[in-house]
Design an enzyme around this catalytic site. Structure first.
Site, PDB file in Angstrom:
ATOM      1  N   HIS A   1       0.918  -0.930  -0.064  1.00 56.83           N
ATOM      2  CA  HIS A   1      -0.335   0.390  -0.205  1.00 56.83           C
ATOM      3  C   HIS A   1       0.882   0.972  -0.236  1.00 56.83           C
ATOM      4  O   HIS A   1       0.706   2.542  -0.156  1.00 56.83           O
ATOM      5  CB  HIS A   1      -0.833   0.315   1.334  1.00 56.83           C
ATOM      6  CG  HIS A   1      -0.128   0.168   2.487  1.00 56.83           C
ATOM      7  ND1 HIS A   1       0.582  -0.430   3.146  1.00 56.83           N
ATOM      8  CD2 HIS A   1      -0.186   1.551   2.879  1.00 56.83           C
ATOM      9  CE1 HIS A   1       0.934  -0.046   4.165  1.00 56.83           C
ATOM     10  NE2 HIS A   1       0.688   0.784   4.616  1.00 56.83           N
TER      11      HIS A   1
HETATM   12  C1  UD1 Z   1      -1.449   5.676   6.081  1.00 59.77           C
HETATM   13  C2  UD1 Z   1      -0.176   6.186   6.163  1.00 59.77           C
HETATM   14  C3  UD1 Z   1       0.479   4.588   6.195  1.00 59.77           C
HETATM   15  C4  UD1 Z   1       0.448   3.682   6.881  1.00 59.77           C
HETATM   16  C5  UD1 Z   1      -1.253   3.312   6.200  1.00 59.77           C
HETATM   17  C6  UD1 Z   1      -1.843   1.934   6.998  1.00 59.77           C
HETATM   18  C7  UD1 Z   1      -0.068   8.469   6.875  1.00 59.77           C
HETATM   19  C8  UD1 Z   1       0.936   9.465   5.604  1.00 59.77           C
HETATM   20  N1  UD1 Z   1       0.180   7.174   5.955  1.00 59.77           N
HETATM   21  O1  UD1 Z   1      -1.712   5.147   4.847  1.00 59.77           O
HETATM   22  O2  UD1 Z   1       1.616   5.212   7.509  1.00 59.77           O
HETATM   23  O3  UD1 Z   1       1.296   2.243   6.756  1.00 59.77           O
HETATM   24  O4  UD1 Z   1      -2.416   4.480   7.129  1.00 59.77           O
HETATM   25  O5  UD1 Z   1      -2.722   1.867   6.423  1.00 59.77           O
HETATM   26  O6  UD1 Z   1      -0.696   9.059   7.449  1.00 59.77           O
HETATM   27  N2  UD1 Z   1      -8.810   5.081   2.744  1.00 59.77           N
HETATM   28  C9  UD1 Z   1     -10.671   4.102   2.687  1.00 59.77           C
HETATM   29  N3  UD1 Z   1     -10.713   3.839   3.804  1.00 59.77           N
HETATM   30  C10 UD1 Z   1     -10.072   4.285   4.800  1.00 59.77           C
HETATM   31  C11 UD1 Z   1      -9.071   5.147   4.961  1.00 59.77           C
HETATM   32  C12 UD1 Z   1      -8.512   4.938   4.091  1.00 59.77           C
HETATM   33  O7  UD1 Z   1     -11.272   3.923   1.783  1.00 59.77           O
HETATM   34  O8  UD1 Z   1     -10.821   4.387   6.331  1.00 59.77           O
HETATM   35  C13 UD1 Z   1      -8.994   5.250   1.146  1.00 59.77           C
HETATM   36  C14 UD1 Z   1      -8.816   6.888   0.980  1.00 59.77           C
HETATM   37  O9  UD1 Z   1      -9.132   6.467  -0.808  1.00 59.77           O
HETATM   38  C15 UD1 Z   1      -7.877   7.573   0.646  1.00 59.77           C
HETATM   39  C16 UD1 Z   1      -6.605   6.590   0.717  1.00 59.77           C
HETATM   40  O10 UD1 Z   1      -7.258   5.324   1.164  1.00 59.77           O
HETATM   41  O11 UD1 Z   1      -7.386   8.823   0.558  1.00 59.77           O
HETATM   42  C17 UD1 Z   1      -5.492   6.612   1.662  1.00 59.77           C
HETATM   43  O12 UD1 Z   1      -5.754   6.731   2.734  1.00 59.77           O
HETATM   44  P1  UD1 Z   1      -5.037   7.266   3.991  1.00 59.77           P
HETATM   45  O13 UD1 Z   1      -4.911   7.434   5.560  1.00 59.77           O
HETATM   46  O14 UD1 Z   1      -4.665   8.904   3.804  1.00 59.77           O
HETATM   47  O15 UD1 Z   1      -3.170   6.835   3.623  1.00 59.77           O
HETATM   48  P2  UD1 Z   1      -3.059   5.358   3.993  1.00 59.77           P
HETATM   49  O16 UD1 Z   1      -2.388   5.164   2.399  1.00 59.77           O
HETATM   50  O17 UD1 Z   1      -3.973   4.316   4.272  1.00 59.77           O
END
Ligand code: UD1
Length: 364
Positions: free
Chosen positions: A205
């Site tokens: 991811h």
């Molecule tokens: C975040 C952390 C990363 C961690 C990861 C674990 C930061 C910078 N990154 O990355 O260090 O390894 O979490 O999962 O904080 N989304 C959903 N549902 C959710 C959450 C996210 O659909 O419950 C989707 C959204 O489209 C979002 C994307 O995932 O834009 C990314 O989520 P985000 O929290 O921004 O970053 P992660 O890639 O999850």
């Protein structure tokens, strides 16, 4: 002593769980649990609370997904209000996600001390959002709790005074050890029709791997080869699921017969899957540590690690994203070449106990 404990994203929940449990044992501490809402899907959040019996958050900031700046700013704005209302004596943040820095910064600006749990880790790769979060959070924290010797060395080199740094072990490993027996009861292998040691487990991811089509393809090509030898179980992170569709890779992924995409698992099922796997392939940080404790070979699909002890003493190999290299290292493991791990110092299930003891002593 009123302590606000912050968790926001999936990898935070297993770190905050033992801290809250330990704080609840001490009547002199009033722990308050804040969920920032960075992760909000049941599979990314709620299931971890139920698996790990974490109490319901006292306050949910409900920030949701956005760009880095917007998400971090929303966390800061919402958390500042909480700080003003709650007037805590201390804020505890864990790990390296946007919620970590997003809550540390407004606290420090209000002269409320911050404790950073899992401080000092460095990948030395500033293109990684987590590295920025780590460096900044460490620079403003009052208590720096480190998991491995490199953490202390990095902080000292950056000029952090020695008396702020505490080598306490690893709260994520506290959670693993506390839940291993329960995870052993999980029926996830039966549900997926898998036998121990006869599958590989994959997580992927990191933006650097999945947001760039060529790099994603380079990894996918390796997985195409590996899955001809054993099934690969792939719980797909929401970010990665989006990219597979955007990059037009759905048909290709579907055509890989032994490549089994699933929804993200809860903590216990995932722990069971890791513990019984022949091989772990991952770009996660925490999984490098968990596989070391479980003695499961781990191929890290990154060019660097902020957790060098997992390579020096553990089962982890840093392989990068080159197709041939991933295939070669995987075959080495399938052919029986695997590393045995020496348990890192203080990864003994007592890190939260040490942290809370220090916080109590220092507050007197
Ligand atoms: C975040 C952390 C990363 C961690 C990861 C674990 C930061 C910078 N990154 O990355 O260090 O390894 O979490 O999962 O904080 N989304 C959903 N549902 C959710 C959450 C996210 O659909 O419950 C989707 C959204 O489209 C979002 C994307 O995932 O834009 C990314 O989520 P985000 O929290 O921004 O970053 P992660 O890639 O999850």
């Amino acid at each position: 002593m009123k302590i606000l404990n912050v968790a926001g994203a999936r990898p935070n929940f297993m770190k905050i769980a033992p801290l809250i449990k330990e704080m609840q044992k001490h009547p002199e501490i009033q722990p308050v649990l804040i969920h920032t809402g960075q992760h909000y899907d049941d599979k990314m959040s709620k299931f971890f609370f139920s698996d790990l019996q974490i109490p319901q958050p006292d306050i949910d900031l409900e920030v949701g997904s956005a760009s880095h700046a917007v998400q971090t700013a929303k966390i800061m704005m919402a958390f500042e209000e909480v700080l003003l209302k709650e007037q805590p004596d201390l804020v505890v943040v864990v790990g390296d996600v946007n919620s970590t820095i997003g809550c540390a910064l407004p606290a420090v600006k209000l002269n409320i001390p911050v404790a950073h749990v899992e401080a000092g880790l460095r990948s030395f790769d500033r293109s990684m959002p987590e590295e920025i979060n780590r460096v900044l959070t460490d620079a403003i924290s009052e208590y720096l709790f480190v998991t491995e010797p490199s953490g202390k060395e990095n902080l000292l080199r950056e000029g952090v005074p020695q008396d702020k740094i505490y080598f306490v072990g690893n709260v994520m490993i506290d959670t693993l050890l506390a839940n291993k027996a329960k995870a052993d009861q999980s029926l996830v292998l039966q549900t997926l029709n898998l036998r121990p040691q006869e599958y590989a487990l994959l997580t992927l991811h990191r933006p650097s791997n999945v947001d760039v089509r060529e790099i994603f393809l380079s990894i996918l090509e390796a997985l195409e080869e590996i899955q001809t030898h054993l099934p690969i179980i792939f719980p797909v992170h929401p970010r990665t699921r989006k990219r597979i569709a955007e990059f037009g890779l759905t048909a290709r992924v579907d055509s890989m017969r032994n490549f089994r995409l699933t929804e993200p698992f809860g903590y216990l099922d995932f722990l069971k899957l890791m513990a019984e796997a022949k091989l772990m392939l991952t770009d996660s940080g925490g999984i490098q540590e968990e596989t070391t404790i479980l003695q499961i070979p781990c191929i890290t699909l990154r060019e660097n690690t902020e957790r060098p002890i997992t390579v020096q003493q553990g089962t982890n190999v840093i392989v990068g994203t080159n197709t041939e290299r991933i295939i070669q290292e995987s075959h080495n493991i399938l052919n029986g070449k695997s590393l045995s791990a020496k348990m890192p110092d203080l990864w003994d299930g007592k890190a939260a106990e040490r942290i809370v003891k220090i916080l109590i002593e220092k507050s007197l």
